[in-house]
Scaffold this motif. Structure first.
Motif, short mmCIF file in Angstrom:
data_model
loop_
_atom_site.label_atom_id
_atom_site.label_comp_id
_atom_site.label_asym_id
_atom_site.label_seq_id
_atom_site.Cartn_x
_atom_site.Cartn_y
_atom_site.Cartn_z
N VAL A 91 0.83 -1.20 0.00
CA VAL A 91 0.00 0.00 0.00
C VAL A 91 0.87 1.25 0.00
O VAL A 91 1.84 1.35 0.74
N GLU A 92 0.49 2.18 -0.86
CA GLU A 92 1.10 3.51 -0.85
C GLU A 92 -0.03 4.51 -0.84
O GLU A 92 -0.87 4.53 -1.74
N PHE A 93 -0.06 5.34 0.19
CA PHE A 93 -1.11 6.34 0.39
C PHE A 93 -0.46 7.71 0.31
O PHE A 93 0.50 7.99 1.02
N ALA A 94 -0.98 8.55 -0.57
CA ALA A 94 -0.42 9.90 -0.72
C ALA A 94 -1.51 10.93 -0.51
O ALA A 94 -2.62 10.79 -1.02
N GLN A 95 -1.17 11.95 0.28
CA GLN A 95 -2.06 13.10 0.45
C GLN A 95 -1.18 14.32 0.27
O GLN A 95 -0.27 14.57 1.06
N GLY A 96 -1.46 15.06 -0.80
CA GLY A 96 -0.57 16.17 -1.15
C GLY A 96 0.81 15.62 -1.45
O GLY A 96 0.96 14.67 -2.21
N ASP A 97 1.85 16.17 -0.79
CA ASP A 97 3.22 15.69 -0.98
C ASP A 97 3.63 14.64 0.04
O ASP A 97 4.75 14.14 -0.01
N SER A 98 2.76 14.30 0.98
CA SER A 98 3.07 13.31 2.02
C SER A 98 2.73 11.91 1.52
O SER A 98 1.71 11.70 0.87
N ILE A 99 3.60 10.93 1.85
CA ILE A 99 3.39 9.55 1.42
C ILE A 99 3.56 8.62 2.62
O ILE A 99 4.52 8.76 3.38
N ILE A 100 2.63 7.69 2.77
CA ILE A 100 2.72 6.67 3.81
C ILE A 100 2.61 5.32 3.13
O ILE A 100 1.72 5.09 2.32
N LYS A 101 3.56 4.42 3.48
CA LYS A 101 3.57 3.07 2.91
C LYS A 101 3.35 2.06 4.02
O LYS A 101 3.82 2.26 5.13
N GLY A 102 2.63 0.99 3.71
CA GLY A 102 2.37 -0.06 4.69
C GLY A 102 1.76 -1.27 4.02
O GLY A 102 1.70 -1.36 2.79
N GLU A 103 1.29 -2.20 4.82
CA GLU A 103 0.67 -3.41 4.28
C GLU A 103 -0.84 -3.29 4.13
O GLU A 103 -1.42 -3.93 3.29
N LYS A 104 -1.47 -2.47 5.00
CA LYS A 104 -2.92 -2.31 4.94
C LYS A 104 -3.28 -0.87 5.25
O LYS A 104 -2.65 -0.23 6.08
N VAL A 105 -4.33 -0.38 4.59
CA VAL A 105 -4.90 0.91 4.95
C VAL A 105 -6.41 0.73 5.00
O VAL A 105 -7.00 0.08 4.14
N TYR A 106 -7.01 1.27 6.06
CA TYR A 106 -8.46 1.24 6.25
C TYR A 106 -8.98 2.66 6.05
O TYR A 106 -8.47 3.59 6.68
N ILE A 107 -9.97 2.82 5.18
CA ILE A 107 -10.53 4.14 4.90
C ILE A 107 -12.02 4.11 5.19
O ILE A 107 -12.77 3.35 4.59
N ASP A 108 -12.45 4.93 6.15
CA ASP A 108 -13.87 5.06 6.47
C ASP A 108 -14.39 6.26 5.67
O ASP A 108 -14.02 7.40 5.94
N LEU A 109 -15.22 6.00 4.68
CA LEU A 109 -15.71 7.08 3.81
C LEU A 109 -16.69 8.00 4.51
O LEU A 109 -16.87 9.14 4.08
N LEU A 110 -17.33 7.53 5.58
CA LEU A 110 -18.27 8.38 6.31
C LEU A 110 -17.56 9.41 7.16
O LEU A 110 -17.92 10.58 7.16
N THR A 111 -16.55 8.98 7.91
CA THR A 111 -15.83 9.88 8.81
C THR A 111 -14.55 10.43 8.19
O THR A 111 -13.96 11.36 8.73
N GLU A 112 -14.10 9.81 7.09
CA GLU A 112 -12.84 10.11 6.43
C GLU A 112 -11.64 9.81 7.33
O GLU A 112 -10.54 10.33 7.11
N ASN A 113 -11.83 8.95 8.35
CA ASN A 113 -10.72 8.48 9.16
C ASN A 113 -9.94 7.44 8.38
O ASN A 113 -10.52 6.63 7.65
N ILE A 114 -8.61 7.44 8.57
CA ILE A 114 -7.73 6.52 7.87
C ILE A 114 -6.81 5.88 8.89
O ILE A 114 -6.24 6.57 9.74
N GLU A 115 -6.65 4.54 8.81
CA GLU A 115 -5.74 3.82 9.70
C GLU A 115 -4.81 2.96 8.87
O GLU A 115 -5.21 2.40 7.85
N PHE A 116 -3.57 2.83 9.34
CA PHE A 116 -2.56 2.04 8.64
C PHE A 116 -2.09 0.89 9.52
O PHE A 116 -2.06 1.00 10.73
#
Length: 126
Positions: A91-116
């Motif tokens: 997994v590669e998650f990018a927001q703007g110029d920030s990048i986070i890499k990991g094995e799993k990302v959870y995205i809650d579309l209702l709250t927009e909370n993200i966990e790695f």
């Protein structure tokens, strides 16, 4: 309808008995402001076969919000009813110029909370 699922692909097969749709070739899904692309996709309908309840995508998976968020990985599971997305594998998650890499990302579309999860490495731009 703002919460409608729109899907495009080169090939689609429907198993009428179990209600499973299989999409392949340049698959695109549009949901709210999100766009998901992949090589393959399986859409599982609820019991009365009127709504898609679960989407499983694989092969070159990418999701974006057409603004500042992009995430890619090996596989994606989208629980449509709960509006919850899990992306797994490289997994590669990018927001703007920030990048986070990991094995799993959870995205809650209702709250927009993200966990790695799993071997997180990050490059955060303030």
């Amino acid at each position: 309808n703002r919460s409608a699922l729109k899907m495009k692909a080169e090939r689609v097969a429907l198993n009428n008995e179990n209600g499973i749709l299989k999409f392949s070739g340049n698959v695109e899904i549009f949901y709210k402001e999100y766009k998901i692309t992949s090589d393959f996709l399986k859409a599982i309908q609820n019991k009365n076969k009127k709504q898609i309840s679960l989407i499983e995508a694989s092969g070159n998976v990418l999701i974006s919000n057409n603004k500042d968020i992009r995430a890619s990985g090996d596989a994606l599971t989208f629980n449509v009813k709960d509006q919850f997305i899990l992306i797994q594998g490289n997994v590669e998650f990018a927001q703007g110029d920030s990048i986070i890499k990991g094995e799993k990302v959870y995205i809650d579309l209702l709250t927009e909370n993200i966990e790695f999860d799993g071997s997180i490495s990050s490059y955060i731009v303030n």
